[in-house]
Design an enzyme around this catalytic site. Structure first.
Site, PDB file in Angstrom:
ATOM      1  N   PHE A  62       9.919  10.269   6.634  1.00 36.74           N
ATOM      2  CA  PHE A  62       8.834   9.904   7.551  1.00 36.74           C
ATOM      3  C   PHE A  62       7.507   9.687   6.842  1.00 36.74           C
ATOM      4  O   PHE A  62       6.611   9.034   7.368  1.00 36.74           O
ATOM      5  CB  PHE A  62       8.688  10.970   8.641  1.00 36.74           C
ATOM      6  CG  PHE A  62       7.869  12.180   8.263  1.00 36.74           C
ATOM      7  CD1 PHE A  62       6.568  12.317   8.719  1.00 36.74           C
ATOM      8  CD2 PHE A  62       8.405  13.195   7.488  1.00 36.74           C
ATOM      9  CE1 PHE A  62       5.806  13.434   8.402  1.00 36.74           C
ATOM     10  CE2 PHE A  62       7.659  14.310   7.167  1.00 36.74           C
ATOM     11  CZ  PHE A  62       6.354  14.438   7.620  1.00 36.74           C
ATOM     12  N   LYS A  63       7.366  10.200   5.624  1.00 42.05           N
ATOM     13  CA  LYS A  63       6.102  10.036   4.907  1.00 42.05           C
ATOM     14  C   LYS A  63       5.790   8.562   4.650  1.00 42.05           C
ATOM     15  O   LYS A  63       4.633   8.181   4.484  1.00 42.05           O
ATOM     16  CB  LYS A  63       6.147  10.808   3.580  1.00 42.05           C
ATOM     17  CG  LYS A  63       6.477  12.291   3.728  1.00 42.05           C
ATOM     18  CD  LYS A  63       5.445  13.037   4.522  1.00 42.05           C
ATOM     19  CE  LYS A  63       5.809  14.496   4.736  1.00 42.05           C
ATOM     20  NZ  LYS A  63       5.687  15.342   3.572  1.00 42.05           N
TER      21      LYS A  63
END
Length: 495
Positions: free
Chosen positions: A112-113
């Protein structure tokens, strides 16, 4: 819109300056002086839009010194088909009538980063231009597993930047480590820290606050900034996907406009769930924010008691990106719940530094408990949840996502709340092949990248191509340091 510090509410700087600076010089976190509001009319305009256009519209509310044309171009670059393997970018998968999963791992590093770190380099590069900055920025990053690779992927060979990543030695998965130490780019560096993520994060924050270090680096033509979620340019792109997920549910008839939705977020540093809180503060119809921890349960205890106490055993778990006992982004929430009063926040942070513990006021505790619910998930339950979702829903999830799914179930049992709920999936199951294989009843036959083929054969679920391509890649970085030696690594990297 101006930005101030959680430790100095008299400070006023522009959005570009805030993104360039990363962390306030007083050690506080930069945050917007006001939260823009959205309504149903705004959300209805977003319904037919692609993710890229939604991103530009939301960011434009906060970044008044960036044009909509700029932000649209940045979003096209960040979330285009050459970066993301899903045209939806952040698709919402339906599990059952009142349960959905927000998948945030379809980007280049399968975590998700990427949602923020494909955007931040563009925001920062523009900030350098807008502020007339001539020095080279060195991005310092502490990572618990995913931020480091995502930041390097975003900043690799970006002009006027260098990036140095610190990660806990023996504290990330084999694939996470391989992603970092094989990173290409002439401006990147990686170093393991003997200790845990909190040691790495504390070291980075200490370096930021060191006036002598800043002076030395300025003499060499550098200044420091951050790609961790202490940088507002990391938090803002995360706000987008909560608003986008709500729009998808309404567009697809899973939710009526105006109906509330709960979000359950697996988090260690509190940045991902803080973004959901800001979306709620903006006016998104959000019911409860469910904070999911692994057995490093400092946030669970805090949300239940109002006492933050990091004085507890540190556990290395199968969900390593959440193996954190000092949740930096909590400071932004405390500042907001304290009415933007920096005095109590500064006192809390002093107590945390001196004793590892603080207790919020009764008024702040009541606000916390009206907004958030905290739960944690141990190792056995994490594995059992992976197995259950694979067996019952034919859905392969990673360890962090399993923590969220299990804590969501805890919340429902404890409260009887039947509100439609979205739990957040933060990483591809292929980043944690050994644990996922074991959970679904398979015996891992090797380790690291070698397990990707085994998991794919066992499940028929395609592996992200960039993870499969790690096999055979040459390691570029093998440096490690004690936590007290991080300053020297920075000086050597920028020599």
């Amino acid at each position: 819109m101006k930005y101030y510090s959680t430790r100095d509410n008299q400070l006023r700087i522009s959005a570009a300056e805030a993104i360039k600076m990363g962390l306030s010089r007083d050690g506080g976190l930069l945050t917007p002086c006001e939260i823009p509001q959205i309504d149903e009319a705004f959300l209805k305009k977003l319904l037919p839009m692609r993710y890229q256009d939604r991103a530009a519209a939301v960011m434009g509310l906060y970044l008044e010194d960036y044009s909509l044309q700029e932000l649209t171009a940045f979003a096209e670059n960040a979330y285009g088909p050459d970066k993301y393997d899903s045209p939806a970018v952040a698709p919402v998968r339906t599990v059952d009538g009142r349960t959905h999963c927000l998948e945030l791992w379809h980007g280049p590093t399968s975590a998700f980063k990427d949602m923020a770190l494909q955007m931040l380099p563009q925001l920062l590069s523009a900030a350098l231009r807008k502020t007339g900055e001539e020095k080279t920025v060195c991005i310092l990053v502490a990572t618990s597993g995913d931020t480091g690779k995502a930041a390097m992927e975003g900043f690799a060979d970006v002009p006027q930047t260098k990036i140095l990543v610190f990660y806990p030695k023996d504290g990330v998965s084999a694939i996470q480590e391989l992603q970092m130490v094989t990173q290409a780019g002439d401006n990147v560096g990686v170093c393991a820290v003997v200790g845990n993520f909190d040691d790495a994060q504390t070291g980075v924050k200490r370096i930021f606050s060191d006036a002598a270090m800043r002076e030395t680096l300025e003499g060499r033509g550098y200044f420091l900034s951050s790609a961790n979620s202490i940088n507002w340019g990391r938090i803002l792109p995360q706000v987008i996907y909560y608003i986008s997920a709500y729009c998808d549910l309404v567009r697809d008839g899973k939710l009526a406009m105006g109906d509330k939705v709960n979000f359950c977020v697996p988090t260690g540093n509190f940045g991902d769930i803080l973004a959901a809180y800001y979306a709620q503060r903006m006016g998104l119809p959000v019911g409860r924010l469910i904070c999911a921890s692994n057995c490093n349960d400092v946030l669970t205890d805090f949300l239940r008691t109002g006492v933050y106490d990091r004085n507890r055993p540190f556990h290395n778990t199968m969900s390593p990106s959440m193996d954190i006992l000092i949740s930096s982004n909590l400071e932004r929430l405390l500042f907001d719940l304290s009415g933007q009063d920096d005095a109590p926040v500064k006192e809390y942070m002093v107590q945390l530094a001196q004793s590892g513990r603080y207790e919020v006021s009764g008024a702040v505790r009541e606000k916390l408990q009206s907004l958030f619910w905290g739960g944690f998930c141990g190792e056995e339950d994490t594995a059992a949840t992976i197995a259950r979702y694979y067996r019952d829903h034919h859905y392969l999830i990673d360890t962090h996502t399993a923590v969220a799914a299990q804590v969501m179930d805890q919340y429902r049992r404890a409260t009887g709340d039947e509100t439609v709920t979205v739990f957040v999936s933060t990483a591809s199951p292929y980043k944690f092949c050994n644990h996922v294989l074991s959970a679904i009843g398979e015996t891992p036959e090797s380790r690291g990248v070698e397990l990707i083929g085994q998991l794919q054969s066992a499940t028929g679920v395609p592996a992200p191509s960039r993870l499969a391509e790690l096999k055979g890649k040459e390691r570029r970085f093998d440096r490690f340091t004690e936590k007290d030696g991080m300053d020297g690594v920075v000086l050597s990297f920028l020599s």
